[in-house]
Design a protein around this motif. Structure first.
Motif, mmCIF file in Angstrom:
data_model
loop_
_atom_site.group_PDB
_atom_site.id
_atom_site.type_symbol
_atom_site.label_atom_id
_atom_site.label_comp_id
_atom_site.label_asym_id
_atom_site.label_seq_id
_atom_site.Cartn_x
_atom_site.Cartn_y
_atom_site.Cartn_z
ATOM 1 N N MET A 1 0.727 -1.190 -0.089
ATOM 2 C CA MET A 1 0.000 0.081 0.080
ATOM 3 C C MET A 1 0.769 1.339 -0.215
ATOM 4 S SD MET A 1 -2.962 1.039 2.805
ATOM 5 C CE MET A 1 -2.426 1.712 4.006
ATOM 6 N N ILE A 2 1.876 1.251 0.791
ATOM 7 C CA ILE A 2 2.560 2.783 1.071
ATOM 8 C C ILE A 2 3.623 2.596 -0.022
ATOM 9 C CG2 ILE A 2 4.380 3.870 2.193
ATOM 10 C CD1 ILE A 2 3.020 2.500 4.774
ATOM 11 N N GLY A 3 4.135 1.631 -0.534
ATOM 12 C CA GLY A 3 5.115 1.450 -1.826
ATOM 13 C C GLY A 3 4.543 2.048 -3.108
ATOM 14 N N SER A 4 3.334 1.480 -3.084
ATOM 15 C CA SER A 4 2.826 1.882 -4.476
ATOM 16 C C SER A 4 2.406 3.018 -4.707
ATOM 17 C CB SER A 4 1.386 0.835 -4.757
ATOM 18 O OG SER A 4 0.539 1.090 -3.663
ATOM 19 N N ALA A 5 2.190 4.033 -3.589
ATOM 20 C CA ALA A 5 2.252 5.268 -3.686
ATOM 21 C C ALA A 5 3.498 6.154 -3.647
ATOM 22 C CB ALA A 5 1.244 5.945 -2.496
ATOM 23 N N LEU A 6 4.487 5.467 -2.787
ATOM 24 C CA LEU A 6 5.749 6.229 -2.796
ATOM 25 C C LEU A 6 6.728 6.122 -4.152
ATOM 26 C CD1 LEU A 6 7.762 7.492 -0.785
ATOM 27 C CD2 LEU A 6 8.654 5.119 0.012
ATOM 28 N N ALA A 7 6.664 4.971 -4.720
ATOM 29 C CA ALA A 7 7.389 4.738 -5.936
ATOM 30 C C ALA A 7 7.067 5.572 -7.137
ATOM 31 C CB ALA A 7 7.155 3.243 -6.408
ATOM 32 N N GLY A 13 9.804 12.803 -8.694
ATOM 33 C CA GLY A 13 10.807 13.705 -8.282
ATOM 34 C C GLY A 13 12.111 13.587 -8.717
ATOM 35 N N GLY A 14 12.035 12.629 -9.903
ATOM 36 C CA GLY A 14 13.270 12.397 -10.536
ATOM 37 C C GLY A 14 14.371 11.364 -10.128
ATOM 38 N N HIS A 15 13.886 10.620 -9.074
ATOM 39 C CA HIS A 15 14.670 9.505 -8.518
ATOM 40 C C HIS A 15 14.415 8.180 -9.562
ATOM 41 C CE1 HIS A 15 15.805 11.722 -5.174
ATOM 42 N NE2 HIS A 15 14.646 12.119 -5.085
ATOM 43 N N GLU A 16 15.216 7.368 -9.596
ATOM 44 C CA GLU A 16 15.222 5.972 -10.173
ATOM 45 C C GLU A 16 14.735 5.044 -8.987
ATOM 46 O OE1 GLU A 16 17.735 2.878 -12.710
ATOM 47 O OE2 GLU A 16 18.304 5.012 -12.720
ATOM 48 N N VAL A 17 13.780 4.598 -9.228
ATOM 49 C CA VAL A 17 13.178 3.367 -8.335
ATOM 50 C C VAL A 17 13.322 2.196 -8.564
ATOM 51 C CG1 VAL A 17 11.291 2.841 -6.809
ATOM 52 C CG2 VAL A 17 11.374 5.281 -7.479
ATOM 53 N N THR A 18 14.060 1.355 -7.674
ATOM 54 C CA THR A 18 14.430 -0.123 -8.265
ATOM 55 C C THR A 18 13.501 -0.807 -7.047
ATOM 56 O OG1 THR A 18 16.492 0.193 -8.941
ATOM 57 C CG2 THR A 18 15.885 -2.177 -8.294
ATOM 58 N N HIS A 54 12.405 0.240 3.328
ATOM 59 C CA HIS A 54 11.900 -1.281 3.476
ATOM 60 C C HIS A 54 10.549 -1.423 3.920
ATOM 61 C CE1 HIS A 54 11.871 -5.279 4.709
ATOM 62 N NE2 HIS A 54 12.407 -4.990 5.923
ATOM 63 N N LEU A 55 9.758 -1.776 3.071
ATOM 64 C CA LEU A 55 8.212 -1.891 3.529
ATOM 65 C C LEU A 55 7.696 -3.135 3.468
ATOM 66 C CD1 LEU A 55 7.329 1.517 1.451
ATOM 67 C CD2 LEU A 55 7.425 1.342 3.827
ATOM 68 N N ALA A 56 8.667 -4.137 3.414
ATOM 69 C CA ALA A 56 7.850 -5.411 3.078
ATOM 70 C C ALA A 56 7.557 -6.349 4.401
ATOM 71 C CB ALA A 56 8.896 -6.440 2.146
ATOM 72 N N GLY A 57 6.453 -7.014 4.526
ATOM 73 C CA GLY A 57 6.084 -7.531 5.552
ATOM 74 C C GLY A 57 4.810 -8.242 5.179
ATOM 75 N N GLU A 58 4.498 -9.543 5.945
ATOM 76 C CA GLU A 58 2.956 -10.025 5.951
ATOM 77 C C GLU A 58 2.180 -9.230 6.167
ATOM 78 O OE1 GLU A 58 2.308 -13.110 5.008
ATOM 79 O OE2 GLU A 58 0.431 -13.251 5.825
ATOM 80 N N PRO A 59 0.936 -8.936 5.529
ATOM 81 C CA PRO A 59 0.039 -8.210 5.926
ATOM 82 C C PRO A 59 -0.763 -8.386 7.474
ATOM 83 C CG PRO A 59 -0.663 -8.812 3.691
ATOM 84 C CD PRO A 59 0.843 -9.527 4.232
ATOM 85 N N LEU A 60 -1.015 -7.482 8.231
ATOM 86 C CA LEU A 60 -1.452 -7.725 9.407
ATOM 87 C C LEU A 60 -2.933 -8.202 9.579
ATOM 88 C CD1 LEU A 60 -0.168 -4.808 11.707
ATOM 89 C CD2 LEU A 60 0.935 -7.147 11.060
ATOM 90 N N GLY A 61 -3.986 -7.742 8.201
ATOM 91 C CA GLY A 61 -5.138 -8.155 8.042
ATOM 92 C C GLY A 61 -5.283 -9.801 8.214
ATOM 93 N N GLY A 62 -6.410 -10.011 8.701
ATOM 94 C CA GLY A 62 -6.709 -11.603 8.631
ATOM 95 C C GLY A 62 -6.588 -12.149 9.928
ATOM 96 N N ARG A 63 -7.070 -13.420 10.179
ATOM 97 C CA ARG A 63 -7.269 -14.065 11.576
ATOM 98 C C ARG A 63 -5.789 -14.382 12.058
ATOM 99 N NH1 ARG A 63 -8.288 -18.665 14.405
ATOM 100 N NH2 ARG A 63 -7.809 -20.211 12.932
ATOM 101 N N TRP A 64 -5.531 -13.948 13.154
ATOM 102 C CA TRP A 64 -4.160 -14.248 13.777
ATOM 103 C C TRP A 64 -3.978 -15.491 14.449
ATOM 104 C CZ3 TRP A 64 -1.975 -9.263 16.456
ATOM 105 C CH2 TRP A 64 -1.904 -8.167 15.525
ATOM 106 N N SER A 65 -3.989 -16.528 13.483
ATOM 107 C CA SER A 65 -3.595 -17.862 13.780
ATOM 108 C C SER A 65 -2.094 -18.119 14.187
ATOM 109 C CB SER A 65 -4.115 -18.859 12.521
ATOM 110 O OG SER A 65 -2.937 -18.705 11.579
ATOM 111 N N PRO A 66 -1.699 -19.047 14.807
ATOM 112 C CA PRO A 66 -0.437 -19.233 15.323
ATOM 113 C C PRO A 66 0.731 -19.002 13.994
ATOM 114 C CG PRO A 66 -1.513 -20.696 16.406
ATOM 115 C CD PRO A 66 -2.510 -20.070 15.508
ATOM 116 N N THR A 67 0.194 -19.710 13.033
ATOM 117 C CA THR A 67 0.857 -19.587 11.643
ATOM 118 C C THR A 67 1.135 -18.215 11.026
ATOM 119 O OG1 THR A 67 0.106 -21.736 11.262
ATOM 120 C CG2 THR A 67 1.105 -20.733 9.447
#
Ligand code: NAP
Length: 146
Positions: A1-7, A13-18, A54-67
């Motif tokens: 969500m954040i990265g798709s707006a930030l990139a 602004g003239g930056h090359e984004v990888t 660095h914005l990567a991470g498993e989304p928090l949404g959904g049921r918080w099972s142990p897995t």
């Protein structure tokens, strides 16, 4: 969500984004790829980096099972450590690593007024956030701005 707006914002602004994505591979023409679940990462083709966000991470949404909770934690902590370790190995590392964290760092504190000087709280998210932030240590020890 954040990265798709930030990139696109940075590109305007003239930056090359990888983008470093789990979906990237040499087969689809990417010059950087990783698999945070196995700590494999390849930054060989990225050239000089000004900064890494660095914005990567498993989304928090959904049921918080142990897995799910394990994925929330491991994707952030192991992913951040892999990335930090890889960045200090490239010939000209970036000066800055920006790593996401979250207000979960503070735990649930009711009406208590919190700011950046406040101590971390208790609970699953607070524990994840502390470990996640601490996983930037390899970069911090090399003098990266964080
Ligand atoms: N959005 C918010 O309001 C908010 C608030 C506080 C903190 N944060 C934190 O800021 C970061 C970015 O937030 P966001 O909302 O932009 O995140 P997001 O869209 O849910 O996820 C960002 C990217 O993480 C990668 N990802 C998903 N599952 C993963 C897994 N299991 N292992 C490794 N990578 C995985 C995906 O990229 P690929 O599929 O391309 O690999 C995804 O596009 C997150 O860590 C989040 O916890 C967000």
């Amino acid at each position: 969500m954040i990265g798709s707006a930030l990139a696109p914002f940075l590109a305007i602004g003239g930056h090359e984004v990888t983008k470093l994505s789990r979906a990237a591979s040499p087969a689809n023409g990417a010059n950087a790829w990783w698999n945070p679940a196995t700590s494999q990462i390849n930054l060989g083709g990225v050239g000089d980096l000004e900064a890494v966000i660095h914005l990567a991470g498993e989304p928090l949404g959904g049921r918080w099972s142990p897995t799910k909770k394990q994925r929330i934690r491991d994707s952030r902590v192991n992913g951040t450590r892999s990335l930090s370790e890889a960045l200090i190995r490239i010939p000209r590392p970036p000066k800055v690593l920006v790593c996401a964290s979250a207000t979960g760092f503070y735990g649930s504190r009711g009406d208590e007024l919190l700011d950046e000087q406040s101590a971390s709280g208790s609970g699953f998210l607070a524990e994840v956030c502390r470990a996640w932030e601490a996983a930037t240590a390899p970069a911090a020890e090399e003098g990266f701005g964080l």
